[in-house]
Design a protein around this motif. Structure first.
Motif, PDB file in Angstrom:
ATOM      1  N   CYS A 280      51.474 155.564  21.939  1.00 32.53           N
ATOM      2  CA  CYS A 280      50.513 156.210  21.047  1.00 32.53           C
ATOM      3  C   CYS A 280      49.128 156.193  21.695  1.00 32.53           C
ATOM      4  O   CYS A 280      48.857 155.393  22.590  1.00 32.53           O
ATOM      5  N   ALA A 281      48.259 157.077  21.237  1.00 33.93           N
ATOM      6  CA  ALA A 281      46.895 157.148  21.756  1.00 33.93           C
ATOM      7  C   ALA A 281      45.905 157.140  20.602  1.00 33.93           C
ATOM      8  O   ALA A 281      45.991 157.974  19.691  1.00 33.93           O
ATOM      9  N   PHE A 282      44.978 156.186  20.636  1.00 32.45           N
ATOM     10  CA  PHE A 282      43.957 156.050  19.606  1.00 32.45           C
ATOM     11  C   PHE A 282      42.593 156.325  20.236  1.00 32.45           C
ATOM     12  O   PHE A 282      42.153 155.582  21.115  1.00 32.45           O
ATOM     13  N   TYR A 283      41.921 157.369  19.776  1.00 32.93           N
ATOM     14  CA  TYR A 283      40.627 157.756  20.323  1.00 32.93           C
ATOM     15  C   TYR A 283      39.494 157.023  19.601  1.00 32.93           C
ATOM     16  O   TYR A 283      39.719 156.360  18.584  1.00 32.93           O
ATOM     17  N   PRO A 284      38.264 157.110  20.116  1.00 33.86           N
ATOM     18  CA  PRO A 284      37.168 156.327  19.541  1.00 33.86           C
ATOM     19  C   PRO A 284      36.962 156.526  18.041  1.00 33.86           C
ATOM     20  O   PRO A 284      37.106 157.624  17.522  1.00 33.86           O
ATOM     21  N   PHE A 285      36.650 155.417  17.390  1.00 36.33           N
ATOM     22  CA  PHE A 285      36.275 155.360  15.978  1.00 36.33           C
ATOM     23  C   PHE A 285      37.428 155.623  15.015  1.00 36.33           C
ATOM     24  O   PHE A 285      37.215 155.868  13.832  1.00 36.33           O
ATOM     25  N   VAL A 286      38.647 155.537  15.504  1.00 35.34           N
ATOM     26  CA  VAL A 286      39.809 155.543  14.615  1.00 35.34           C
ATOM     27  C   VAL A 286      39.863 154.211  13.872  1.00 35.34           C
ATOM     28  O   VAL A 286      39.560 153.146  14.436  1.00 35.34           O
ATOM     29  N   SER A 287      40.264 154.251  12.595  1.00 37.11           N
ATOM     30  CA  SER A 287      40.421 153.032  11.804  1.00 37.11           C
ATOM     31  C   SER A 287      41.746 153.106  11.055  1.00 37.11           C
ATOM     32  O   SER A 287      41.926 153.958  10.181  1.00 37.11           O
ATOM     33  N   VAL A 288      42.683 152.238  11.402  1.00 37.25           N
ATOM     34  CA  VAL A 288      44.001 152.272  10.773  1.00 37.25           C
ATOM     35  C   VAL A 288      44.399 150.878  10.277  1.00 37.25           C
ATOM     36  O   VAL A 288      43.978 149.861  10.825  1.00 37.25           O
TER      37      VAL A 288
ATOM     38  N   GLY B 113      40.297 149.297  24.717  1.00 36.20           N
ATOM     39  CA  GLY B 113      38.995 149.628  25.275  1.00 36.20           C
ATOM     40  C   GLY B 113      37.852 148.814  24.702  1.00 36.20           C
ATOM     41  O   GLY B 113      38.037 147.946  23.836  1.00 36.20           O
ATOM     42  N   PRO B 114      36.631 149.089  25.175  1.00 33.21           N
ATOM     43  CA  PRO B 114      35.445 148.325  24.772  1.00 33.21           C
ATOM     44  C   PRO B 114      35.201 148.340  23.270  1.00 33.21           C
ATOM     45  O   PRO B 114      35.340 149.364  22.610  1.00 33.21           O
ATOM     46  N   PHE B 115      34.854 147.169  22.739  1.00 32.40           N
ATOM     47  CA  PHE B 115      34.398 146.993  21.357  1.00 32.40           C
ATOM     48  C   PHE B 115      35.455 147.333  20.305  1.00 32.40           C
ATOM     49  O   PHE B 115      35.133 147.510  19.132  1.00 32.40           O
ATOM     50  N   SER B 116      36.709 147.450  20.698  1.00 30.38           N
ATOM     51  CA  SER B 116      37.775 147.650  19.720  1.00 30.38           C
ATOM     52  C   SER B 116      38.206 146.322  19.121  1.00 30.38           C
ATOM     53  O   SER B 116      38.019 145.258  19.730  1.00 30.38           O
ATOM     54  N   ILE B 117      38.791 146.371  17.922  1.00 34.92           N
ATOM     55  CA  ILE B 117      39.184 145.162  17.181  1.00 34.92           C
ATOM     56  C   ILE B 117      40.637 145.293  16.763  1.00 34.92           C
ATOM     57  O   ILE B 117      41.027 146.285  16.141  1.00 34.92           O
ATOM     58  N   ILE B 118      41.438 144.300  17.099  1.00 33.89           N
ATOM     59  CA  ILE B 118      42.859 144.268  16.741  1.00 33.89           C
ATOM     60  C   ILE B 118      43.088 143.042  15.866  1.00 33.89           C
ATOM     61  O   ILE B 118      42.786 141.919  16.266  1.00 33.89           O
TER      62      ILE B 118
ATOM     63  N   VAL C  58      44.491 152.187  23.370  1.00 37.25           N
ATOM     64  CA  VAL C  58      43.475 152.079  22.322  1.00 37.25           C
ATOM     65  C   VAL C  58      42.114 152.238  22.995  1.00 37.25           C
ATOM     66  O   VAL C  58      41.730 151.403  23.821  1.00 37.25           O
ATOM     67  N   ALA C  59      41.401 153.300  22.664  1.00 34.48           N
ATOM     68  CA  ALA C  59      40.122 153.580  23.315  1.00 34.48           C
ATOM     69  C   ALA C  59      39.017 152.677  22.752  1.00 34.48           C
ATOM     70  O   ALA C  59      39.288 151.704  22.047  1.00 34.48           O
ATOM     71  N   ALA C  60      37.779 153.002  23.058  1.00 36.92           N
ATOM     72  CA  ALA C  60      36.639 152.203  22.593  1.00 36.92           C
ATOM     73  C   ALA C  60      36.406 152.371  21.094  1.00 36.92           C
ATOM     74  O   ALA C  60      36.696 153.415  20.506  1.00 36.92           O
ATOM     75  N   HIS C  61      35.905 151.313  20.461  1.00 33.88           N
ATOM     76  CA  HIS C  61      35.441 151.352  19.075  1.00 33.88           C
ATOM     77  C   HIS C  61      36.542 151.721  18.083  1.00 33.88           C
ATOM     78  O   HIS C  61      36.311 152.432  17.106  1.00 33.88           O
ATOM     79  N   VAL C  62      37.739 151.253  18.327  1.00 36.25           N
ATOM     80  CA  VAL C  62      38.870 151.471  17.412  1.00 36.25           C
ATOM     81  C   VAL C  62      39.116 150.184  16.629  1.00 36.25           C
ATOM     82  O   VAL C  62      39.004 149.081  17.181  1.00 36.25           O
ATOM     83  N   VAL C  63      39.462 150.324  15.343  1.00 39.81           N
ATOM     84  CA  VAL C  63      39.814 149.170  14.518  1.00 39.81           C
ATOM     85  C   VAL C  63      41.259 149.337  14.043  1.00 39.81           C
ATOM     86  O   VAL C  63      41.592 150.326  13.392  1.00 39.81           O
TER      87      VAL C  63
ATOM     88  N   PRO D  69      36.727 143.119  28.128  1.00 40.50           N
ATOM     89  CA  PRO D  69      36.131 141.843  27.723  1.00 40.50           C
ATOM     90  C   PRO D  69      35.382 141.883  26.397  1.00 40.50           C
ATOM     91  O   PRO D  69      35.280 140.860  25.704  1.00 40.50           O
ATOM     92  N   SER D  70      34.876 143.058  26.011  1.00 42.25           N
ATOM     93  CA  SER D  70      34.137 143.152  24.743  1.00 42.25           C
ATOM     94  C   SER D  70      35.047 143.390  23.542  1.00 42.25           C
ATOM     95  O   SER D  70      34.586 143.336  22.397  1.00 42.25           O
ATOM     96  N   ALA D  71      36.332 143.673  23.775  1.00 42.00           N
ATOM     97  CA  ALA D  71      37.272 143.875  22.663  1.00 42.00           C
ATOM     98  C   ALA D  71      37.592 142.540  22.004  1.00 42.00           C
ATOM     99  O   ALA D  71      37.541 141.474  22.639  1.00 42.00           O
ATOM    100  N   ILE D  72      37.939 142.604  20.709  1.00 36.21           N
ATOM    101  CA  ILE D  72      38.323 141.406  19.964  1.00 36.21           C
ATOM    102  C   ILE D  72      39.776 141.577  19.527  1.00 36.21           C
ATOM    103  O   ILE D  72      40.084 142.431  18.686  1.00 36.21           O
ATOM    104  N   VAL D  73      40.656 140.781  20.100  1.00 41.77           N
ATOM    105  CA  VAL D  73      42.081 140.828  19.777  1.00 41.77           C
ATOM    106  C   VAL D  73      42.486 139.483  19.207  1.00 41.77           C
ATOM    107  O   VAL D  73      42.335 138.444  19.878  1.00 41.77           O
ATOM    108  N   HIS D  74      42.966 139.459  17.986  1.00 47.32           N
ATOM    109  CA  HIS D  74      43.361 138.191  17.356  1.00 47.32           C
ATOM    110  C   HIS D  74      44.473 137.545  18.180  1.00 47.32           C
ATOM    111  O   HIS D  74      45.404 138.232  18.629  1.00 47.32           O
ATOM    112  N   PRO D  75      44.405 136.243  18.379  1.00 45.26           N
ATOM    113  CA  PRO D  75      45.429 135.577  19.206  1.00 45.26           C
ATOM    114  C   PRO D  75      46.844 135.692  18.666  1.00 45.26           C
ATOM    115  O   PRO D  75      47.812 135.538  19.417  1.00 45.26           O
ATOM    116  N   LYS D  76      47.017 135.979  17.373  1.00 44.08           N
ATOM    117  CA  LYS D  76      48.351 136.123  16.801  1.00 44.08           C
ATOM    118  C   LYS D  76      48.853 137.566  16.822  1.00 44.08           C
ATOM    119  O   LYS D  76      50.009 137.819  16.466  1.00 44.08           O
TER     120      LYS D  76
END
Length: 257
Positions: free
Chosen positions: A55-63, A22-27, A39-44, A5-12
């Motif tokens: 694929c696996a994205f661990y915390p604080f990855v930014s791609v 995961g928590p606080f991630s942004i797509i 996608v784990a927590a705090h990934v952008v 629920p805390s993740a932000i995923v763009h509707p498009k």
């Protein structure tokens, strides 16, 4: 689809129903993610970024962020990531540039350890390992099964051949042929990557042929033209020798010797 629920995923954004975020991630808006990716927590993940399966994205990855290039003016350049790649903590991958390839490309089944950086317009092959804090400048090409040691830095436009081994803390300013080991600042040749070749199932015949070709190219004192000619004549049935010779002949930056 499992999105915290805390993740932000763009509707498009286009995410397969099996993707986990995961928590606080942004797509971002232009992102596409295939099935089974986690996608784990705090990934952008942003920009025009396409990610393959599992694929696996661990915390604080930014791609998918813009390239670190002063000429970049917001063009819709891309980042393409294949399947079954692992990106550990704080990995950063930048998109391409309009003046380069227009895209950064990551192959399949690669392992990126913590703090690895891949700059704009790089191409990373398949089953490559980049140890902690290995850093790629722009426009670099990495062949399949190469290993880059921790804290190694690769100069822009360098090409690293398949099955090559880069020692830890190396500074690589010239091309690294396939099958060899290099180390140091600036990196120098230290023979074939024998342990890597054996682990990948290279036969004794293939390894002995590569040893001979290596000696002709880098230790005989012959000109490149003559060494290449002799290597091709002696081991014309061994495709690995042709790969090594062709790489050296086609190098534009020169070879790390």
């Amino acid at each position: 689809m499992s999105i915290h629920p805390s993740a932000i995923v763009h509707p498009k954004a286009e995410l397969d129903p099996s993707v986990e975020v995961g928590p606080f991630s942004i797509i971002g808006e232009h992102v596409k993610i295939a099935k089974g990716t986690k996608v784990a927590a705090h990934v952008v993940i942003d920009g025009w970024t396409e990610i393959g399966e599992e694929c696996a994205f661990y915390p604080f990855v930014s791609v998918g962020q813009p390239p670190q290039d002063l000429k970049y003016k917001g063009e819709p350049t891309r980042l393409k990531i294949g399947k079954q790649n692992t990106f550990r903590e704080y990995v950063t991958l930048n998109r391409g540039t309009q003046g380069g390839r227009g895209e950064t490309v990551i192959g399949d089944r690669n392992f990126f350890m913590a703090y690895v950086h891949v700059a704009h317009d790089c191409i990373v092959g398949n089953q490559v390992i980049l140890a902690n804090a290995a850093t790629l400048a722009g426009h670099i090409t990495i062949g399949d099964h190469a290993i880059l040691g921790g804290l190694s830095g690769i100069h822009q436009f360098v090409k690293i051949g398949a099955y090559a081994m880069i020692g830890g803390c190396s500074a690589v300013a010239q091309d690294v042929p396939p099958y060899v080991s290099v180390a140091g600042n600036r990196a120098k040749l230290y023979g074939l990557n024998l342990i890597g070749l054996k682990r990948h199932g290279f036969s004794k015949e293939r390894i002995e042929a590569l040893k001979g070709a290596y000696k002709l190219l880098f230790r005989s004192g012959l000109t490149l033209r003559e060494a290449a000619k002799q290597a091709r004549e002696k081991w014309k049935e061994i495709a690995d020798v042709e790969s090594l010779v062709s790489f050296v002949e086609q190098s534009e930056r020169g070879i790390s010797r």
